[in-house]
Design an enzyme around this catalytic site. Structure first.
Site, PDB file in Angstrom:
ATOM      1  N   GLY A  46       0.783  -1.417   0.079  1.00 18.15           N
ATOM      2  CA  GLY A  46      -0.033   0.072  -0.128  1.00 18.15           C
ATOM      3  C   GLY A  46       1.029   1.243  -0.001  1.00 18.15           C
ATOM      4  O   GLY A  46       1.983   1.225   0.467  1.00 18.15           O
ATOM      5  N   GLN A  51       2.643  10.164   1.747  1.00 21.89           N
ATOM      6  CA  GLN A  51       3.793   9.223   1.627  1.00 21.89           C
ATOM      7  C   GLN A  51       4.849   9.831   0.403  1.00 21.89           C
ATOM      8  O   GLN A  51       6.083   9.840   0.579  1.00 21.89           O
ATOM      9  CB  GLN A  51       3.856   7.885   1.551  1.00 21.89           C
ATOM     10  N   CYS A  91       5.872  -0.122   6.670  1.00 20.04           N
ATOM     11  CA  CYS A  91       5.324   1.005   6.114  1.00 20.04           C
ATOM     12  C   CYS A  91       6.593   1.502   5.219  1.00 20.04           C
ATOM     13  O   CYS A  91       7.597   1.622   5.902  1.00 20.04           O
ATOM     14  CB  CYS A  91       5.072   2.108   7.255  1.00 20.04           C
ATOM     15  N   LEU A  92       6.436   1.857   4.191  1.00 21.24           N
ATOM     16  CA  LEU A  92       7.501   2.374   3.173  1.00 21.24           C
ATOM     17  C   LEU A  92       8.106   3.344   3.640  1.00 21.24           C
ATOM     18  O   LEU A  92       9.273   3.840   3.281  1.00 21.24           O
ATOM     19  CB  LEU A  92       6.899   2.582   1.679  1.00 21.24           C
ATOM     20  N   HIS A 133      -4.555   1.391   7.445  1.00 22.68           N
ATOM     21  CA  HIS A 133      -3.339   1.861   7.647  1.00 22.68           C
ATOM     22  C   HIS A 133      -2.980   3.100   6.779  1.00 22.68           C
ATOM     23  O   HIS A 133      -2.707   4.103   7.081  1.00 22.68           O
ATOM     24  CB  HIS A 133      -2.301   0.659   7.332  1.00 22.68           C
ATOM     25  N   GLU A 134      -3.371   2.700   5.571  1.00 20.93           N
ATOM     26  CA  GLU A 134      -3.376   3.902   4.590  1.00 20.93           C
ATOM     27  C   GLU A 134      -4.219   4.825   4.353  1.00 20.93           C
ATOM     28  O   GLU A 134      -4.235   6.036   4.319  1.00 20.93           O
ATOM     29  CB  GLU A 134      -3.587   3.150   3.075  1.00 20.93           C
ATOM     30  N   HIS A 137      -2.893   7.530   6.886  1.00 17.64           N
ATOM     31  CA  HIS A 137      -1.932   8.273   6.180  1.00 17.64           C
ATOM     32  C   HIS A 137      -2.521   9.353   5.803  1.00 17.64           C
ATOM     33  O   HIS A 137      -1.860  10.609   5.805  1.00 17.64           O
ATOM     34  CB  HIS A 137      -1.321   7.483   5.131  1.00 17.64           C
TER      35      HIS A 137
HETATM   36 ZN   LIG Z   1       2.402   3.495   5.849  1.00 14.56          ZN
END
Ligand SMILES: [Zn+2]
Length: 169
Positions: A46, A51, A91-92, A133-134, A137
Site C-alpha cells: 500500500g 507518503q 510502512c514504506l 493503515h493507508e 496516512h
Molecule cells: Zn504506511
C-alpha cells in the site's frame, strides 16, 4: 519511469491531512499509475499520496500474493468496522521497521475509483489492515502512533539504525 520519492519519517509531509480529490482527469490517472509503479518497485502492499508529498486524498494498494490486483482508493471513508485482530505491519516511510498492530478485522469502505465512480468494498485480513493503515496516512496518522512512547522510541531507534546502514552502503 516515475520520479516519485517516498518520504521517510520524520520528513515533513507525512503529518499533512490530504484534501479531497475533486478532479478525476488524465493527470490524476497518470499520478495513480506512477504510484502503483513506485509501490511495486519498493515491494509495498500500500502507498498513500501523502507518503509522496502529494496533496491528494488517495492511496493505492495490492494485497494479493501475486501482486496482480491493483486497487486505487480515492476519498476513502470507512463506514463500518468489525472485530479486532493483530497483524504485523511495515510502512514504506519506515524502512526496516515492523510491528504488530491491533486493528479492526473487517472494514467496509466507501470510496471513488480513478474515474470518480463511487465504490464500496468490504475486506478482512491483510486487506482490511492495509485499508486502515493507508486511510490513516491521509489524516497524517502513522502506525507508530498506535504504540506507547517507549515502544515508539524503540521503533524509531531501529529506523535510525536501518537508515544509517543504508546511507553507508
Ligand atoms: Zn504506511
Amino acid at each position: 519511469m516515475s520520479t516519485l520519492k517516498i518520504l521517510k519519517y520524520p520528513q515533513k509531509g507525512l503529518r499533512e491531512i490530504a484534501p479531497i480529490v475533486t478532479q478525476f482527469d488524465d493527470a490524476l490517472r497518470q499520478t495513480v499509475k506512477e504510484m502503483f509503479e513506485k509501490m511495486y518497485a519498493d515491494q509495498g502492499c500500500g502507498l498513500a499520496a501523502t507518503q509522496l508529498g502529494l496533496s491528494l486524498r488517495l492511496f493505492v494498494m495490492d494485497t494479493s500474493p501475486q501482486q496482480n490486483q491493483p486497487i486505487c482508493i480515492i476519498n476513502p471513508e470507512i463506514i463500518s468496522k468489525e472485530g479486532e485482530s493483530i497483524s504485523e505491519e511495515g510502512c514504506l516511510s519506515f524502512p526496516g521497521v515492523y510491528a504488530r498492530v491491533m486493528r479492526a478485522t473487517k472494514v467496509t469502505v466507501n470510496y471513488q475509483d480513478e474515474f470518480g465512480q463511487p465504490q464500496t468494498m468490504t475486506a478482512d485480513g491483510l486487506t482490511s489492515h492495509c485499508i486502515q493503515h493507508e486511510s490513516e496516512h491521509l489524516d497524517g496518522v502513522l502506525f507508530i502512533d498506535h504504540f506507547s512512547k517507549l515502544k515508539r522510541m524503540m521503533m524509531l531507534k531501529k529506523l535510525e539504525k536501518v537508515q544509517k546502514a543504508a546511507a553507508a552502503e
